[in-house]
Design an enzyme around this catalytic site. Structure first.
Site, PDB file in Angstrom:
ATOM      1  N   ASP A  86       2.183  56.612  -1.320  1.00 30.38           N
ATOM      2  CA  ASP A  86       2.332  55.218  -0.904  1.00 30.38           C
ATOM      3  C   ASP A  86       2.059  55.126   0.590  1.00 30.38           C
ATOM      4  OD1 ASP A  86       3.649  52.393  -1.612  1.00 30.38           O
ATOM      5  OD2 ASP A  86       4.414  53.052   0.348  1.00 30.38           O
ATOM      6  N   ASN A 115      -1.737  45.009   7.894  1.00 29.61           N
ATOM      7  CA  ASN A 115      -2.305  43.713   7.519  1.00 29.61           C
ATOM      8  C   ASN A 115      -1.837  42.606   8.454  1.00 29.61           C
ATOM      9  OD1 ASN A 115      -4.066  44.073   5.318  1.00 29.61           O
ATOM     10  ND2 ASN A 115      -2.358  44.291   3.885  1.00 29.61           N
ATOM     11  N   HIS A 144      -6.184  41.076   7.346  1.00 30.69           N
ATOM     12  CA  HIS A 144      -6.460  41.612   6.011  1.00 30.69           C
ATOM     13  C   HIS A 144      -7.802  42.342   5.935  1.00 30.69           C
ATOM     14  CE1 HIS A 144      -2.961  40.040   3.878  1.00 30.69           C
ATOM     15  NE2 HIS A 144      -3.065  38.954   4.631  1.00 30.69           N
ATOM     16  N   ASP A 193      -8.229  46.044   4.492  1.00 29.42           N
ATOM     17  CA  ASP A 193      -9.203  46.488   3.488  1.00 29.42           C
ATOM     18  C   ASP A 193     -10.014  47.665   4.010  1.00 29.42           C
ATOM     19  OD1 ASP A 193      -8.365  44.571   1.722  1.00 29.42           O
ATOM     20  OD2 ASP A 193     -10.035  43.201   2.072  1.00 29.42           O
ATOM     21  N   ASP A 244      -1.435  49.803  -2.479  1.00 28.30           N
ATOM     22  CA  ASP A 244      -1.498  50.872  -1.481  1.00 28.30           C
ATOM     23  C   ASP A 244      -0.960  52.172  -2.052  1.00 28.30           C
ATOM     24  OD1 ASP A 244       1.121  50.092  -1.640  1.00 28.30           O
ATOM     25  OD2 ASP A 244       1.493  50.093   0.522  1.00 28.30           O
TER      26      ASP A 244
END
Length: 345
Positions: free
Chosen positions: A212, A220, A225, A229, A255
Protein backbone atom coordinates in the site's frame (compact mmCIF):
# COMPACT_ATOMS: atom_id res chain seq x y z
CA UNK A 1 -16.74 -25.80 -68.06
CA UNK A 2 -17.44 -29.42 -67.27
CA UNK A 3 -19.62 -30.58 -64.41
CA UNK A 4 -16.64 -32.51 -63.05
CA UNK A 5 -14.56 -29.33 -62.78
CA UNK A 6 -17.41 -27.46 -61.10
CA UNK A 7 -17.77 -30.32 -58.61
CA UNK A 8 -14.04 -30.32 -57.85
CA UNK A 9 -14.05 -26.55 -57.29
CA UNK A 10 -17.04 -26.84 -54.95
CA UNK A 11 -15.36 -29.62 -53.00
CA UNK A 12 -12.14 -27.60 -52.67
CA UNK A 13 -14.02 -24.54 -51.41
CA UNK A 14 -15.87 -26.64 -48.84
CA UNK A 15 -12.90 -28.67 -47.62
CA UNK A 16 -9.98 -26.23 -47.63
CA UNK A 17 -9.71 -23.57 -44.95
CA UNK A 18 -6.23 -22.23 -45.69
CA UNK A 19 -4.80 -20.36 -48.65
CA UNK A 20 -2.19 -23.03 -49.26
CA UNK A 21 -4.70 -25.87 -49.21
CA UNK A 22 -7.03 -24.13 -51.66
CA UNK A 23 -4.26 -22.97 -53.98
CA UNK A 24 -2.69 -26.43 -54.24
CA UNK A 25 -6.00 -27.91 -55.35
CA UNK A 26 -6.61 -25.11 -57.83
CA UNK A 27 -3.11 -25.48 -59.31
CA UNK A 28 -3.77 -29.15 -59.93
CA UNK A 29 -7.03 -28.33 -61.70
CA UNK A 30 -5.35 -25.52 -63.63
CA UNK A 31 -2.76 -27.94 -64.97
CA UNK A 32 -5.51 -30.18 -66.34
CA UNK A 33 -7.41 -27.28 -67.90
CA UNK A 34 -4.40 -25.56 -69.53
CA UNK A 35 -2.36 -28.70 -70.31
CA UNK A 36 0.75 -26.95 -68.98
CA UNK A 37 3.29 -28.69 -66.77
CA UNK A 38 3.88 -25.78 -64.37
CA UNK A 39 1.19 -23.83 -62.56
CA UNK A 40 2.01 -21.39 -59.78
CA UNK A 41 0.89 -18.50 -57.59
CA UNK A 42 3.17 -15.51 -57.06
CA UNK A 43 3.32 -12.75 -54.47
CA UNK A 44 4.59 -9.31 -55.44
CA UNK A 45 6.34 -7.19 -52.84
CA UNK A 46 4.30 -4.06 -52.01
CA UNK A 47 7.21 -1.88 -53.13
CA UNK A 48 7.38 -3.69 -56.46
CA UNK A 49 10.94 -4.92 -55.92
CA UNK A 50 10.57 -8.69 -56.16
CA UNK A 51 8.16 -11.39 -57.17
CA UNK A 52 8.11 -14.60 -55.12
CA UNK A 53 6.79 -18.02 -56.10
CA UNK A 54 4.52 -18.93 -53.18
CA UNK A 55 3.10 -22.25 -54.36
CA UNK A 56 3.80 -24.21 -57.52
CA UNK A 57 2.94 -27.50 -59.18
CA UNK A 58 5.42 -29.08 -61.63
CA UNK A 59 4.58 -32.35 -63.32
CA UNK A 60 6.98 -32.70 -66.22
CA UNK A 61 10.33 -31.37 -67.40
CA UNK A 62 10.06 -27.69 -66.55
CA UNK A 63 10.48 -26.81 -62.88
CA UNK A 64 9.42 -23.52 -61.31
CA UNK A 65 10.43 -23.94 -57.67
CA UNK A 66 8.57 -22.60 -54.67
CA UNK A 67 10.50 -19.90 -52.88
CA UNK A 68 12.08 -18.58 -56.07
CA UNK A 69 12.40 -14.78 -56.03
CA UNK A 70 13.17 -12.66 -59.08
CA UNK A 71 13.25 -8.90 -59.66
CA UNK A 72 9.71 -7.81 -60.54
CA UNK A 73 10.92 -5.78 -63.50
CA UNK A 74 12.37 -8.88 -65.20
CA UNK A 75 9.24 -11.02 -64.92
CA UNK A 76 6.85 -12.13 -67.62
CA UNK A 77 4.04 -11.21 -65.26
CA UNK A 78 4.97 -7.52 -65.27
CA UNK A 79 5.35 -7.48 -69.05
CA UNK A 80 1.99 -9.17 -69.45
CA UNK A 81 0.28 -6.65 -67.16
CA UNK A 82 1.98 -3.63 -68.72
CA UNK A 83 1.23 -4.70 -72.29
CA UNK A 84 -2.18 -6.25 -71.70
CA UNK A 85 -0.93 -9.48 -73.30
CA UNK A 86 -1.45 -12.27 -70.81
CA UNK A 87 -0.83 -15.24 -73.09
CA UNK A 88 1.73 -16.27 -75.64
CA UNK A 89 2.92 -19.60 -76.98
CA UNK A 90 6.21 -18.07 -78.14
CA UNK A 91 7.82 -16.26 -75.22
CA UNK A 92 11.19 -15.98 -76.94
CA UNK A 93 9.83 -13.85 -79.77
CA UNK A 94 7.51 -11.71 -77.63
CA UNK A 95 9.55 -11.21 -74.44
CA UNK A 96 12.98 -12.45 -75.37
CA UNK A 97 14.67 -9.96 -73.03
CA UNK A 98 13.38 -11.74 -69.91
CA UNK A 99 16.33 -13.51 -68.32
CA UNK A 100 14.04 -15.29 -65.84
CA UNK A 101 12.04 -16.81 -68.69
CA UNK A 102 15.22 -18.00 -70.39
CA UNK A 103 16.60 -19.60 -67.24
CA UNK A 104 13.32 -21.38 -66.53
CA UNK A 105 12.88 -22.46 -70.15
CA UNK A 106 9.40 -20.98 -70.56
CA UNK A 107 7.94 -21.24 -74.07
CA UNK A 108 4.21 -20.90 -73.40
CA UNK A 109 2.98 -18.60 -70.70
CA UNK A 110 -0.33 -17.30 -69.38
CA UNK A 111 -1.13 -15.30 -66.27
CA UNK A 112 -3.82 -13.22 -64.65
CA UNK A 113 -3.48 -10.75 -61.79
CA UNK A 114 -4.73 -11.60 -58.30
CA UNK A 115 -6.34 -8.32 -57.29
CA UNK A 116 -7.83 -7.72 -53.85
CA UNK A 117 -11.05 -5.86 -53.06
CA UNK A 118 -9.20 -2.60 -52.37
CA UNK A 119 -7.70 -2.70 -55.85
CA UNK A 120 -4.20 -3.65 -54.68
CA UNK A 121 -2.19 -6.18 -56.69
CA UNK A 122 -1.37 -9.19 -54.51
CA UNK A 123 0.35 -11.30 -57.15
CA UNK A 124 -0.35 -13.41 -60.21
CA UNK A 125 -1.74 -16.82 -61.04
CA UNK A 126 0.25 -18.40 -63.85
CA UNK A 127 0.68 -21.46 -66.05
CA UNK A 128 3.75 -22.20 -68.15
CA UNK A 129 5.19 -24.85 -70.41
CA UNK A 130 8.49 -25.54 -72.12
CA UNK A 131 6.51 -26.51 -75.22
CA UNK A 132 4.17 -24.61 -77.55
CA UNK A 133 0.67 -24.86 -76.12
CA UNK A 134 -2.57 -23.46 -77.46
CA UNK A 135 -4.79 -21.90 -74.82
CA UNK A 136 -8.50 -21.71 -75.48
CA UNK A 137 -10.97 -19.17 -74.15
CA UNK A 138 -12.36 -21.64 -71.61
CA UNK A 139 -8.94 -22.06 -70.02
CA UNK A 140 -8.51 -18.29 -69.69
CA UNK A 141 -11.92 -18.05 -68.00
CA UNK A 142 -10.95 -20.76 -65.54
CA UNK A 143 -7.68 -18.95 -64.80
CA UNK A 144 -9.53 -15.74 -64.03
CA UNK A 145 -12.08 -17.56 -61.89
CA UNK A 146 -9.33 -19.23 -59.88
CA UNK A 147 -7.59 -15.87 -59.37
CA UNK A 148 -10.85 -14.45 -57.98
CA UNK A 149 -11.27 -17.43 -55.64
CA UNK A 150 -7.70 -17.03 -54.39
CA UNK A 151 -8.20 -13.29 -53.83
CA UNK A 152 -11.32 -14.03 -51.81
CA UNK A 153 -9.46 -16.59 -49.68
CA UNK A 154 -6.64 -14.11 -49.04
CA UNK A 155 -9.16 -11.51 -47.93
CA UNK A 156 -10.96 -14.02 -45.71
CA UNK A 157 -7.68 -15.00 -44.01
CA UNK A 158 -6.73 -11.36 -43.51
CA UNK A 159 -10.11 -10.65 -41.98
CA UNK A 160 -9.76 -13.66 -39.70
CA UNK A 161 -6.29 -12.49 -38.67
CA UNK A 162 -7.63 -9.02 -37.90
CA UNK A 163 -10.43 -10.51 -35.82
CA UNK A 164 -7.94 -12.69 -33.93
CA UNK A 165 -5.68 -9.70 -33.28
CA UNK A 166 -8.65 -7.66 -32.09
CA UNK A 167 -9.67 -10.51 -29.79
CA UNK A 168 -6.14 -10.73 -28.36
CA UNK A 169 -6.10 -6.95 -27.84
CA UNK A 170 -9.50 -7.05 -26.15
CA UNK A 171 -8.45 -9.92 -23.89
CA UNK A 172 -5.20 -8.15 -23.03
CA UNK A 173 -7.10 -4.96 -22.21
CA UNK A 174 -9.49 -6.83 -19.94
CA UNK A 175 -6.53 -8.13 -17.90
CA UNK A 176 -4.51 -4.90 -17.87
CA UNK A 177 -4.68 -1.89 -15.59
CA UNK A 178 -5.22 1.06 -17.90
CA UNK A 179 -3.17 3.57 -15.90
CA UNK A 180 -0.04 1.59 -15.03
CA UNK A 181 -0.05 -1.11 -17.71
CA UNK A 182 0.32 -3.75 -14.98
CA UNK A 183 -1.92 -6.81 -14.73
CA UNK A 184 -5.15 -5.81 -13.02
CA UNK A 185 -7.05 -7.39 -10.13
CA UNK A 186 -8.77 -9.86 -12.47
CA UNK A 187 -5.42 -11.02 -13.86
CA UNK A 188 -3.91 -11.39 -10.38
CA UNK A 189 -6.82 -13.50 -9.17
CA UNK A 190 -6.43 -15.79 -12.18
CA UNK A 191 -2.65 -16.15 -11.88
CA UNK A 192 -2.38 -16.67 -8.12
CA UNK A 193 -4.15 -20.08 -8.11
CA UNK A 194 -1.72 -21.24 -10.82
CA UNK A 195 1.26 -20.08 -8.77
CA UNK A 196 -0.12 -21.79 -5.65
CA UNK A 197 -0.68 -24.99 -7.61
CA UNK A 198 2.89 -24.96 -8.92
CA UNK A 199 4.33 -24.33 -5.46
CA UNK A 200 2.17 -27.11 -4.02
CA UNK A 201 3.38 -29.56 -6.67
CA UNK A 202 6.98 -28.61 -5.91
CA UNK A 203 6.44 -28.72 -2.10
CA UNK A 204 7.59 -25.11 -1.74
CA UNK A 205 6.27 -22.08 0.10
CA UNK A 206 4.62 -19.07 -1.56
CA UNK A 207 5.93 -15.59 -0.81
CA UNK A 208 3.11 -13.06 -1.02
CA UNK A 209 3.48 -9.29 -0.65
CA UNK A 210 0.60 -6.83 -0.29
CA UNK A 211 1.78 -3.24 -0.84
CA UNK A 212 0.00 0.00 0.00
CA UNK A 213 1.46 3.36 -1.03
CA UNK A 214 1.61 5.42 2.16
CA UNK A 215 0.81 9.14 1.83
CA UNK A 216 -0.61 8.71 -1.68
CA UNK A 217 -3.60 10.89 -0.80
CA UNK A 218 -1.20 13.59 0.36
CA UNK A 219 0.66 13.42 -2.95
CA UNK A 220 -2.65 13.97 -4.76
CA UNK A 221 -3.60 16.82 -2.45
CA UNK A 222 -0.26 18.63 -2.61
CA UNK A 223 0.86 18.00 -6.19
CA UNK A 224 -2.47 17.37 -7.92
CA UNK A 225 -4.15 14.30 -9.40
CA UNK A 226 -2.05 14.40 -12.57
CA UNK A 227 1.06 14.07 -10.46
CA UNK A 228 -0.63 11.29 -8.52
CA UNK A 229 -1.27 9.42 -11.75
CA UNK A 230 2.33 10.00 -12.82
CA UNK A 231 3.49 8.62 -9.50
CA UNK A 232 1.37 5.48 -9.89
CA UNK A 233 2.74 4.95 -13.38
CA UNK A 234 6.29 5.37 -12.08
CA UNK A 235 5.64 2.86 -9.28
CA UNK A 236 4.24 0.45 -11.85
CA UNK A 237 7.32 0.84 -14.04
CA UNK A 238 9.67 0.18 -11.12
CA UNK A 239 7.73 -2.95 -10.25
CA UNK A 240 7.80 -4.15 -13.87
CA UNK A 241 11.55 -3.71 -13.99
CA UNK A 242 12.24 -5.10 -10.52
CA UNK A 243 9.96 -8.12 -10.35
CA UNK A 244 11.58 -11.40 -11.30
CA UNK A 245 10.52 -13.88 -13.93
CA UNK A 246 7.58 -16.11 -12.93
CA UNK A 247 6.51 -13.76 -10.12
CA UNK A 248 2.88 -12.63 -10.15
CA UNK A 249 2.46 -8.86 -10.18
CA UNK A 250 -0.58 -6.63 -10.36
CA UNK A 251 -2.39 -3.51 -9.26
CA UNK A 252 -5.37 -4.63 -7.20
CA UNK A 253 -6.65 -1.28 -5.95
CA UNK A 254 -6.14 2.46 -6.22
CA UNK A 255 -2.74 2.45 -4.51
CA UNK A 256 -2.44 -1.25 -3.72
CA UNK A 257 -0.22 -3.78 -5.45
CA UNK A 258 0.42 -7.50 -5.08
CA UNK A 259 3.63 -9.38 -5.81
CA UNK A 260 3.93 -13.14 -5.30
CA UNK A 261 6.47 -15.81 -6.07
CA UNK A 262 7.54 -19.33 -5.19
CA UNK A 263 9.95 -19.54 -2.27
CA UNK A 264 12.04 -22.24 -0.57
CA UNK A 265 10.65 -25.56 0.61
CA UNK A 266 11.72 -25.33 4.27
CA UNK A 267 9.88 -23.19 6.84
CA UNK A 268 12.89 -21.33 8.27
CA UNK A 269 14.30 -20.65 4.83
CA UNK A 270 10.91 -19.42 3.64
CA UNK A 271 10.66 -16.95 6.55
CA UNK A 272 14.12 -15.64 5.77
CA UNK A 273 13.19 -15.36 2.07
CA UNK A 274 10.02 -13.43 3.00
CA UNK A 275 12.10 -10.87 4.91
CA UNK A 276 14.45 -10.51 1.96
CA UNK A 277 11.47 -10.22 -0.38
CA UNK A 278 10.10 -7.33 1.69
CA UNK A 279 13.44 -5.52 1.71
CA UNK A 280 13.80 -5.93 -2.05
CA UNK A 281 10.38 -4.41 -2.74
CA UNK A 282 10.89 -1.60 -0.21
CA UNK A 283 14.23 -0.61 -1.75
CA UNK A 284 12.67 -0.79 -5.18
CA UNK A 285 9.86 1.66 -4.38
CA UNK A 286 11.43 4.18 -2.02
CA UNK A 287 13.54 7.11 -3.17
CA UNK A 288 13.33 9.97 -5.65
CA UNK A 289 10.60 10.07 -8.31
CA UNK A 290 11.12 12.51 -11.15
CA UNK A 291 7.60 13.24 -12.34
CA UNK A 292 6.53 15.50 -15.17
CA UNK A 293 5.61 18.41 -12.92
CA UNK A 294 7.53 17.73 -9.71
CA UNK A 295 10.09 15.68 -7.83
CA UNK A 296 8.96 13.50 -4.94
CA UNK A 297 11.28 11.98 -2.36
CA UNK A 298 9.21 9.02 -1.32
CA UNK A 299 9.80 7.33 2.05
CA UNK A 300 8.35 4.05 0.79
CA UNK A 301 5.17 2.00 1.05
CA UNK A 302 3.78 -0.26 3.73
CA UNK A 303 4.43 -3.83 2.71
CA UNK A 304 2.96 -6.92 4.28
CA UNK A 305 4.85 -10.07 3.32
CA UNK A 306 3.99 -13.61 4.34
CA UNK A 307 5.36 -17.06 3.55
CA UNK A 308 2.55 -19.61 3.32
CA UNK A 309 2.39 -23.33 2.77
CA UNK A 310 0.08 -23.73 -0.29
CA UNK A 311 -0.94 -27.18 0.91
CA UNK A 312 -2.53 -25.56 3.99
CA UNK A 313 -3.56 -22.10 2.80
CA UNK A 314 -5.28 -21.10 -0.45
CA UNK A 315 -4.63 -17.87 -2.30
CA UNK A 316 -7.74 -16.09 -0.96
CA UNK A 317 -6.76 -16.72 2.65
CA UNK A 318 -3.16 -15.82 1.89
CA UNK A 319 -4.22 -12.48 0.42
CA UNK A 320 -6.21 -11.69 3.55
CA UNK A 321 -3.23 -12.58 5.72
CA UNK A 322 -0.88 -10.44 3.62
CA UNK A 323 -3.38 -7.57 3.78
CA UNK A 324 -3.47 -7.87 7.57
CA UNK A 325 0.34 -7.92 7.68
CA UNK A 326 0.38 -4.78 5.56
CA UNK A 327 -1.91 -2.91 7.98
CA UNK A 328 0.22 -3.98 10.93
CA UNK A 329 3.26 -2.64 9.05
CA UNK A 330 1.39 0.61 8.37
CA UNK A 331 0.64 1.04 12.07
CA UNK A 332 4.24 0.27 12.96
CA UNK A 333 5.51 2.87 10.50
CA UNK A 334 3.00 5.42 11.78
CA UNK A 335 3.98 4.81 15.41
CA UNK A 336 7.65 5.03 14.47
CA UNK A 337 7.04 8.39 12.79
CA UNK A 338 5.24 9.74 15.87
CA UNK A 339 8.01 8.50 18.16
CA UNK A 340 10.62 10.11 15.93
CA UNK A 341 8.78 13.44 15.98
CA UNK A 342 8.15 13.24 19.78
CA UNK A 343 11.15 11.50 21.34
CA UNK A 344 10.69 10.43 24.99
CA UNK A 345 12.16 12.74 27.63
Amino acid sequence: MSDNLIERISTALESEYTLEGLVRQLLEMLELVTNMESTYLTRIEPDGSFQHILFSRNTRQMQIPEGLSVPWGDTLCKRALDEGKRYTSDVASVWGDSQAAKVLGITTYVSTPVTLADGSLYGTLCAASSEHRVLNERSEQVLQLFAQLIAQQIQNERLLQQLQQANVALTTASYTDELTGLPNRRAVFEELPKLFSRARDEARYVLLAFTDLDDFKQINDVYGHDAGDDFLRAVGQRLKEGVRAHEVLGRVGGDEFVVAGVGPGEFDEAQFAADAFKIRLANLLMGKYQLHSSVINYAGPSIGVIAVNPALTDHDQALREADTAMYLEKERRRDLAITTLNPPK
